[in-house]
Design a protein around this motif. Structure first.
Motif, short mmCIF file in Angstrom:
data_model
loop_
_atom_site.label_atom_id
_atom_site.label_comp_id
_atom_site.label_asym_id
_atom_site.label_seq_id
_atom_site.Cartn_x
_atom_site.Cartn_y
_atom_site.Cartn_z
N LEU A 182 0.79 -1.27 -0.13
CA LEU A 182 -0.21 -0.02 0.20
C LEU A 182 0.81 1.34 -0.10
CD1 LEU A 182 -2.62 -1.11 2.71
CD2 LEU A 182 -2.93 -0.94 0.07
N PRO A 183 0.36 2.23 -1.09
CA PRO A 183 1.29 3.62 -0.64
C PRO A 183 1.25 4.19 0.78
CG PRO A 183 -0.52 3.49 -2.42
CD PRO A 183 -0.84 2.32 -1.54
N SER A 184 2.31 4.93 1.12
CA SER A 184 2.42 5.37 2.48
C SER A 184 1.46 6.70 2.38
CB SER A 184 3.59 5.95 2.71
OG SER A 184 4.04 7.05 1.80
N GLU A 185 1.13 6.95 3.86
CA GLU A 185 0.28 8.29 3.95
C GLU A 185 0.96 9.36 3.42
OE1 GLU A 185 -1.02 10.62 7.96
OE2 GLU A 185 -1.09 8.46 7.99
N ALA A 186 2.24 9.58 3.48
CA ALA A 186 2.81 10.65 2.95
C ALA A 186 2.56 10.66 1.72
CB ALA A 186 4.42 10.66 3.20
N TYR A 187 2.97 9.59 0.68
CA TYR A 187 2.35 9.56 -0.68
C TYR A 187 1.27 10.09 -1.11
CZ TYR A 187 1.46 8.02 -5.32
OH TYR A 187 1.07 7.95 -6.51
N GLU A 188 0.32 9.76 -0.17
CA GLU A 188 -0.99 9.78 -0.58
C GLU A 188 -1.35 11.40 -0.18
OE1 GLU A 188 -3.39 8.03 -1.89
OE2 GLU A 188 -2.19 6.29 -1.88
N GLU A 189 -0.65 11.86 0.72
CA GLU A 189 -0.91 13.32 0.96
C GLU A 189 -0.37 14.15 -0.29
OE1 GLU A 189 0.51 14.51 4.77
OE2 GLU A 189 -0.67 13.11 5.94
N TRP A 190 0.99 13.78 -0.88
CA TRP A 190 1.58 14.53 -1.78
C TRP A 190 0.59 14.16 -2.95
CZ3 TRP A 190 2.74 12.37 -6.34
CH2 TRP A 190 3.53 13.24 -7.25
N LYS A 191 0.19 13.01 -3.17
CA LYS A 191 -0.69 13.09 -4.46
C LYS A 191 -1.92 13.83 -4.51
CE LYS A 191 -2.80 9.42 -7.19
NZ LYS A 191 -3.28 7.92 -7.19
N THR A 192 -2.56 14.04 -3.32
CA THR A 192 -3.70 14.66 -3.24
C THR A 192 -3.34 16.19 -3.44
OG1 THR A 192 -4.80 13.21 -1.46
CG2 THR A 192 -5.59 15.44 -1.78
N MET A 193 -2.25 16.80 -3.07
CA MET A 193 -1.88 18.15 -3.24
C MET A 193 -1.54 18.40 -4.46
SD MET A 193 -0.11 19.02 0.55
CE MET A 193 1.13 19.16 -0.25
N ALA A 194 -0.55 17.41 -5.26
CA ALA A 194 -0.28 17.74 -6.43
C ALA A 194 -1.29 17.49 -7.48
CB ALA A 194 0.88 16.41 -7.00
N ARG A 195 -2.45 16.73 -7.26
CA ARG A 195 -3.51 16.82 -8.13
C ARG A 195 -4.39 17.89 -7.98
NH1 ARG A 195 -5.01 12.31 -10.70
NH2 ARG A 195 -7.27 12.82 -10.50
N TYR A 196 -4.62 18.44 -6.73
CA TYR A 196 -5.08 19.41 -6.68
C TYR A 196 -4.58 20.86 -7.30
CZ TYR A 196 -7.26 23.68 -4.39
OH TYR A 196 -8.06 25.00 -4.31
N ASP A 197 -3.14 20.82 -6.95
CA ASP A 197 -2.64 21.90 -7.30
C ASP A 197 -2.42 22.25 -9.24
OD1 ASP A 197 -1.88 23.07 -5.16
OD2 ASP A 197 0.30 22.10 -5.43
N ALA A 198 -2.52 20.93 -9.84
CA ALA A 198 -2.25 20.99 -11.36
C ALA A 198 -3.87 21.08 -11.68
CB ALA A 198 -1.97 19.39 -11.59
N MET A 199 -4.92 20.78 -11.04
CA MET A 199 -6.05 21.10 -11.66
C MET A 199 -6.24 22.56 -11.48
SD MET A 199 -8.74 17.76 -10.32
CE MET A 199 -7.97 17.71 -8.65
N CYS A 200 -5.90 23.02 -10.58
CA CYS A 200 -5.72 24.57 -10.48
C CYS A 200 -5.10 25.27 -11.61
CB CYS A 200 -5.61 25.10 -9.10
SG CYS A 200 -6.60 24.57 -7.68
N GLN A 201 -4.04 24.79 -12.22
CA GLN A 201 -3.36 25.37 -13.15
C GLN A 201 -3.59 25.03 -14.59
OE1 GLN A 201 0.90 25.47 -11.97
NE2 GLN A 201 0.32 25.08 -9.81
N VAL A 202 -4.24 23.79 -15.05
CA VAL A 202 -4.43 23.66 -16.40
C VAL A 202 -5.83 24.21 -16.82
CG1 VAL A 202 -3.17 21.63 -16.05
CG2 VAL A 202 -5.66 21.57 -15.84
#
Length: 93
Positions: free
Chosen positions: A2-22
């Motif tokens: 399973l992915p780590s909690e830190a990875y899941e937090e990064w992925k959520t933030m990265a996806r949010y940031d990308a959605m705001c910029q594209v």
């Protein structure tokens, strides 16, 4: 495994940031592309292969419809930056 909690937090933030910029009218793309990712990390140096795979997976549905459309990661690199960790990408298609 399973992915780590830190990875899941990064992925959520990265996806949010990308959605705001594209431009949602232009993305996600559904054709082969080239990606150049500049990864600015803090702490211990990560494994570049793992970082690129994580970016590919995280941006599915936002930048590309499927990460198997990525034909190259040419020019991608890791740079230490404890003050401002981030990922900057150039996408060509």
């Amino acid at each position: 495994m399973l992915p780590s909690e830190a990875y899941e937090e990064w992925k959520t933030m990265a996806r949010y940031d990308a959605m705001c910029q594209v431009d949602k009218r232009a993305f996600p793309i559904a054709e082969p592309c080239e990606v150049c990712a500049s990864i600015y990390y803090k702490g211990r140096r990560p494994d570049l292969d793992n970082v690129l795979a994580s970016i590919g997976d995280a941006m599915e549905g936002i930048l590309w419809t499927d990460d198997n459309l990525i034909m190259s990661w040419d020019g991608s690199r890791l740079t230490k930056d404890n003050e401002n960790p981030r990922v900057e990408m150039v996408l060509k298609w």
